[in-house]
Design a protein around this motif. Sequence first.
Motif, PDB file in Angstrom:
ATOM      1  N   GLU A 241      -9.568  -3.556   4.763  1.00  0.00           N
ATOM      2  CA  GLU A 241     -11.010  -3.691   4.741  1.00  0.00           C
ATOM      3  C   GLU A 241     -11.708  -4.776   3.595  1.00  0.00           C
ATOM      4  O   GLU A 241     -12.584  -5.327   3.607  1.00  0.00           O
ATOM      5  N   THR A 242     -11.049  -4.591   2.451  1.00  0.00           N
ATOM      6  CA  THR A 242     -11.145  -5.306   1.281  1.00  0.00           C
ATOM      7  C   THR A 242     -10.210  -6.340   0.685  1.00  0.00           C
ATOM      8  O   THR A 242     -10.661  -7.100  -0.070  1.00  0.00           O
TER       9      THR A 242
ATOM     10  N   LYS B 203      -5.930   1.331   4.372  1.00  0.00           N
ATOM     11  CA  LYS B 203      -7.474   1.193   4.861  1.00  0.00           C
ATOM     12  C   LYS B 203      -8.226   0.196   3.865  1.00  0.00           C
ATOM     13  O   LYS B 203      -8.805  -0.620   4.215  1.00  0.00           O
ATOM     14  N   GLN B 204      -7.822   0.356   2.382  1.00  0.00           N
ATOM     15  CA  GLN B 204      -8.487  -0.552   1.436  1.00  0.00           C
ATOM     16  C   GLN B 204      -8.121  -1.966   1.639  1.00  0.00           C
ATOM     17  O   GLN B 204      -8.934  -2.820   1.548  1.00  0.00           O
TER      18      GLN B 204
ATOM     19  N   GLU C 238      -7.604  -5.792  -0.931  1.00  0.00           N
ATOM     20  CA  GLU C 238      -6.532  -5.294  -2.147  1.00  0.00           C
ATOM     21  C   GLU C 238      -6.972  -3.862  -2.173  1.00  0.00           C
ATOM     22  O   GLU C 238      -7.909  -3.232  -1.619  1.00  0.00           O
ATOM     23  N   VAL C 239      -5.779  -3.196  -2.833  1.00  0.00           N
ATOM     24  CA  VAL C 239      -6.256  -1.791  -3.341  1.00  0.00           C
ATOM     25  C   VAL C 239      -7.003  -1.684  -4.442  1.00  0.00           C
ATOM     26  O   VAL C 239      -7.168  -2.228  -5.634  1.00  0.00           O
ATOM     27  N   VAL C 240      -8.057  -0.821  -4.103  1.00  0.00           N
ATOM     28  CA  VAL C 240      -9.326  -0.634  -5.278  1.00  0.00           C
ATOM     29  C   VAL C 240      -8.650   0.018  -6.336  1.00  0.00           C
ATOM     30  O   VAL C 240      -8.189   1.213  -6.316  1.00  0.00           O
TER      31      VAL C 240
ATOM     32  N   PHE D 188       0.801  -1.242  -0.091  1.00  0.00           N
ATOM     33  CA  PHE D 188       0.213  -0.168  -0.067  1.00  0.00           C
ATOM     34  C   PHE D 188       0.829   1.194   0.008  1.00  0.00           C
ATOM     35  O   PHE D 188       0.450   2.212  -0.225  1.00  0.00           O
TER      36      PHE D 188
ATOM     37  N   ARG E 238      -4.931   5.724   2.904  1.00  0.00           N
ATOM     38  CA  ARG E 238      -6.121   5.426   2.324  1.00  0.00           C
ATOM     39  C   ARG E 238      -6.052   3.909   1.716  1.00  0.00           C
ATOM     40  O   ARG E 238      -6.913   3.216   1.811  1.00  0.00           O
ATOM     41  N   ARG E 239      -4.854   3.576   0.817  1.00  0.00           N
ATOM     42  CA  ARG E 239      -4.487   2.249   0.420  1.00  0.00           C
ATOM     43  C   ARG E 239      -4.589   1.239   1.476  1.00  0.00           C
ATOM     44  O   ARG E 239      -4.972   0.076   1.274  1.00  0.00           O
TER      45      ARG E 239
END
Length: 306
Positions: free
Chosen positions: A277-278, A273-274, A280-282, A165, A270-271
């Motif tokens: 939470e998900t 956090k992605q 992967e980097v969106v 990230f 921000r990455r």
Amino acid sequence: MSEEYERKTDRLASALGWASLGLGAAQLAAPGPITRLGGLDDSALARGMVRLVGVRELFHAAVLLGSRRPAPWVWTRVAGDAMDLTALGRAIANREGDRRRRVTAVTAAVAGLTALDLYTAMRANRRRPSIQPEGAMELHAAITVNRPRQEVYEYWHDFENLPRFMAHLASVETIGGGYSHWKAQGPTRKCIEWDAEIIDDRAGELIAWRSTEGATVRNRGAVSFTDAPGRRGTEVRVEIEYDPPGGKVGLAFARLLGEHPEQQVRDDLRRFKQVMETGEVVRSEGSPEGIRALRQAMQRPAQPVR
């Protein structure tokens, strides 16, 4: 020094700011009663001096309550205290009887406040020193991640996860014994390498590091993990100090390329956090390169996939 130490120092400085606000307001609103209570004469000159001190106290309140890091400003109160004690010392010598006792009592109270001001100012001086006062950068960023604190800490603590990230990190290799080897890419695609060591590690709370002697980019920093209010996950706070490659010239060049360090850290968080939470980097159709900062500068509005 630890982040908690600095927060306590700033809270103490803010309390002194509120004290200055109260004192200043009282001295401006009722200078006559204050001069009489303090054993001074009730002349126009004495009331004028009390008003001037009140204005000075309001100045202290403004800088202490209006600053994000108020503790270093406490030295302004210490300077004011020195002037007050000098004036009160002269007043004691020129007073007798009950008025002298009242001036002495006021002097003792001011001396007590002076001791508290000096203690707070010295605490501020013991904060973590900068790597290099001339040209060093200090970065701050924070984000809330909707994951448990221990999980967030453990992911970050595995430094080899960081390039997932952090856009400008090429790799991080754990050496052992709290040491790691870092590779990063600068604005001109130049590869920069250094070794770092962990200097403070509290499970689920804090990770602090610094570069080792001889590093090309001297740096140090800390990331703290606290429970977010309302059970919203974990609040992650990052503080970094580093000496930018090329000094101020290198920093200016990086800004021209749209890669200011402060923005880099915020984008990295921000990455992070992605990823947490998900998984992967969106990426989007309009920004398919994901974490590449230079490519992101050329991103375009997304279009429907044909």
